[in-house]
Design a protein around this motif. Structure first.
Motif, PDB file in Angstrom:
ATOM      1  N   VAL A 131      87.649  67.991 -60.916  1.00 24.69           N
ATOM      2  CA  VAL A 131      87.088  66.514 -61.013  1.00 24.69           C
ATOM      3  C   VAL A 131      87.613  66.101 -62.294  1.00 24.69           C
ATOM      4  O   VAL A 131      87.129  66.524 -63.518  1.00 24.69           O
TER       5      VAL A 131
ATOM      6  N   VAL B  72      73.318  59.006 -58.668  1.00 26.89           N
ATOM      7  CA  VAL B  72      74.604  59.629 -59.524  1.00 26.89           C
ATOM      8  C   VAL B  72      75.699  58.395 -59.593  1.00 26.89           C
ATOM      9  O   VAL B  72      75.978  57.665 -58.480  1.00 26.89           O
ATOM     10  N   SER B  73      76.164  58.314 -60.633  1.00 29.04           N
ATOM     11  CA  SER B  73      77.177  57.152 -60.848  1.00 29.04           C
ATOM     12  C   SER B  73      78.235  57.558 -61.442  1.00 29.04           C
ATOM     13  O   SER B  73      78.228  58.565 -62.392  1.00 29.04           O
ATOM     14  N   LEU B  74      79.461  57.018 -61.448  1.00 30.18           N
ATOM     15  CA  LEU B  74      80.585  57.173 -62.139  1.00 30.18           C
ATOM     16  C   LEU B  74      80.935  55.980 -62.878  1.00 30.18           C
ATOM     17  O   LEU B  74      80.705  54.922 -62.597  1.00 30.18           O
TER      18      LEU B  74
ATOM     19  N   THR C 298      71.382  60.480 -54.732  1.00 29.74           N
ATOM     20  CA  THR C 298      71.900  61.988 -54.462  1.00 29.74           C
ATOM     21  C   THR C 298      70.908  62.938 -54.041  1.00 29.74           C
ATOM     22  O   THR C 298      69.611  62.718 -54.628  1.00 29.74           O
TER      23      THR C 298
ATOM     24  N   LEU D 135      78.276  64.568 -55.144  1.00 33.41           N
ATOM     25  CA  LEU D 135      78.913  63.369 -55.653  1.00 33.41           C
ATOM     26  C   LEU D 135      78.987  62.392 -54.029  1.00 33.41           C
ATOM     27  O   LEU D 135      78.918  61.156 -54.301  1.00 33.41           O
TER      28      LEU D 135
ATOM     29  N   LYS E 251      82.627  59.232 -66.917  1.00 34.70           N
ATOM     30  CA  LYS E 251      81.573  60.304 -66.809  1.00 34.70           C
ATOM     31  C   LYS E 251      80.851  60.232 -65.689  1.00 34.70           C
ATOM     32  O   LYS E 251      80.545  59.192 -65.026  1.00 34.70           O
ATOM     33  N   VAL E 252      80.233  61.424 -65.132  1.00 34.07           N
ATOM     34  CA  VAL E 252      79.308  61.287 -64.091  1.00 34.07           C
ATOM     35  C   VAL E 252      77.837  61.238 -64.891  1.00 34.07           C
ATOM     36  O   VAL E 252      77.432  61.804 -65.733  1.00 34.07           O
TER      37      VAL E 252
ATOM     38  N   SER F  61      77.904  53.989 -57.349  1.00 33.49           N
ATOM     39  CA  SER F  61      76.669  54.412 -57.864  1.00 33.49           C
ATOM     40  C   SER F  61      76.062  54.789 -56.321  1.00 33.49           C
ATOM     41  O   SER F  61      75.953  54.057 -55.632  1.00 33.49           O
TER      42      SER F  61
END
Length: 386
Positions: free
Chosen positions: A200, A345-347, A336, A30, A206-207, A333
């Motif tokens: 988490v 990787v983005s939230l 990774t 992350l 979402k991841v 974002s």
């Protein structure tokens, strides 16, 4: 493939049923990139996809390696198991693990039939190699009754990668694959290997992992970064003789003595590492406090640093991150993994996921000519017996 399909493939390959089946996951980090081999903090989590290993003692002095993902069958006698095959041969990852057990005094009196299958996208930066190393270590530990704990199995996997794949990786990938826990990320001090499992909890978020399909091949470029960081430490020792690694320095301490780094490339690498360690510590603090917005801003800052100071992103990863930042509902974002291709990787807020896939995917194809894939990450457990 299902477990039943894998069992059939094993019988088709070897004529008999397997003794046991094992699984070890890939991982996504992350935040906290290229800090692990510098003694810093990382914050990875295990994924729900990974590598399966089916194994059976065969009563011979040979180990037979087969993979559903690869065409060749590799036979290695036990007295040659510590000798790497040609560079790039997939069985080297498993042979490296066997070698680490032998170095610890374990004696293999008979060989094995082994079948491997993985559903970690290869070259995506989600640690397919670490999953392969850790599942092999976990299986041999169980088969031989050696009793090594999960941290030791991670160390075995790391050494296998150093000595048989020739990549001087840190401990993060193998550690996450071995120690992962469902719905938790691992706040790991890579110097002491002390760690905390952090829940988490992303309410309504979402991841999302975005695959560039520009495969990364870690090797010379990765090892160059390791050497450049080592050079920075050597030059800093002229003013701080007891310095062991870059992550020991706070930002203020680094700013005070950074003038001792005369190599401009080493200076940029060191600036990233020191800043990234602090970002990781801060990000975990904000996650625990429920401040996801600030966590996301730190993810973005991490990507900026990896692009400008560590120079491991490139056109494909930068395009995915920059297009993600334009989408309303994206918290943060970043690239990774090791970089040089692979994944971001983005939230992403739940209501923005469809828009994210559509708009980021469209812009990415227009700018790169490649199709991106998107995965909603499920955070899973570490290595286990099926």
């Amino acid at each position: 493939m299902t477990v039943q399909e894998l069992q059939k493939a094993f019988v088709d390959a070897y004529g008999k049923k397997e003794d046991a089946i094992y699984f070890s996951p890939g991982r996504v980090n992350l935040i906290g990139e290229h800090t692990d081999y510098n003694g810093g903090y990382v914050f990875p989590c295990a994924l729900s996809f990974g590598t399966y290993l089916l194994i059976r003692k065969n009563g011979t002095k040979e180990v037979n390696f087969r993979s559903v993902n690869e065409p060749e069958v590799i036979k290695v006698s036990l007295d040659k198991i510590t000798e790497p095959l040609a560079k790039g041969t997939w069985a080297n990852y498993l042979m490296g693990v066997f070698t680490q057990f032998i170095k610890r005094g374990v004696e293999f009196k008979e060989g094995y039939d082994i079948l491997i299958w993985g559903n970690v996208p290869l070259g995506a930066g989600l640690s397919s190699s670490a999953a392969l190393e850790v599942v092999t270590a976990f299986a041999l530990n169980d088969q031989m009754g050696t009793g090594y704990d999960r941290t030791e199995l991670a160390k075995i996997g790391q050494k296998a990668e150093h000595e048989f794949a020739y990549v001087m990786c840190g401990i993060m990938d193998q550690f996450a694959s071995a120690q992962g826990k469902k719905d938790h990320a691992i706040f790991l001090n890579c110097d002491t290997l002390e760690f905390e499992l952090v829940p988490v909890k992303l309410n309504g978020i979402k991841v999302v992992i975005s695959n560039t399909h520009s495969p990364h091949k870690l090797g010379d470029e990765y090892n160059d970064r390791v050497r450049e960081c080592q050079l920075a430490v050597e030059q800093l020792r002229t003013v701080r003789p007891n310095l062991n690694n870059l992550a020991e320095l706070t930002q203020a301490e680094f700013d005070e003595i950074k003038g001792a780094i005369t190599d401009p490339i080493a200076l940029k690498r060191a600036r990233h590492v020191v800043g990234e360690v602090q970002r990781t510590v801060d990000a975990v603090k904000y996650l625990k406090a429920g401040d996801i917005e600030t966590f996301g801003k730190l993810m973005n800052a991490s990507h900026d640093s990896l692009r400008d100071d560590y120079e491991v992103t490139g056109k494909f990863l930068d395009t995915l991150a920059e297009e993600a930042w334009k989408i309303d509902g994206v918290i943060g974002s970043r690239m990774t993994g090791g970089g040089f291709g692979g994944c971001t990787v983005s939230l992403v807020k739940n209501e923005a996921i469809d828009t994210f896939k559509e708009k980021v995917g469209k812009a990415y194809k227009e700018k790169t000519g490649l199709e991106a894939d998107f995965y909603i990450a499920e955070i899973g457990d570490g290595a286990k017996k099926i």
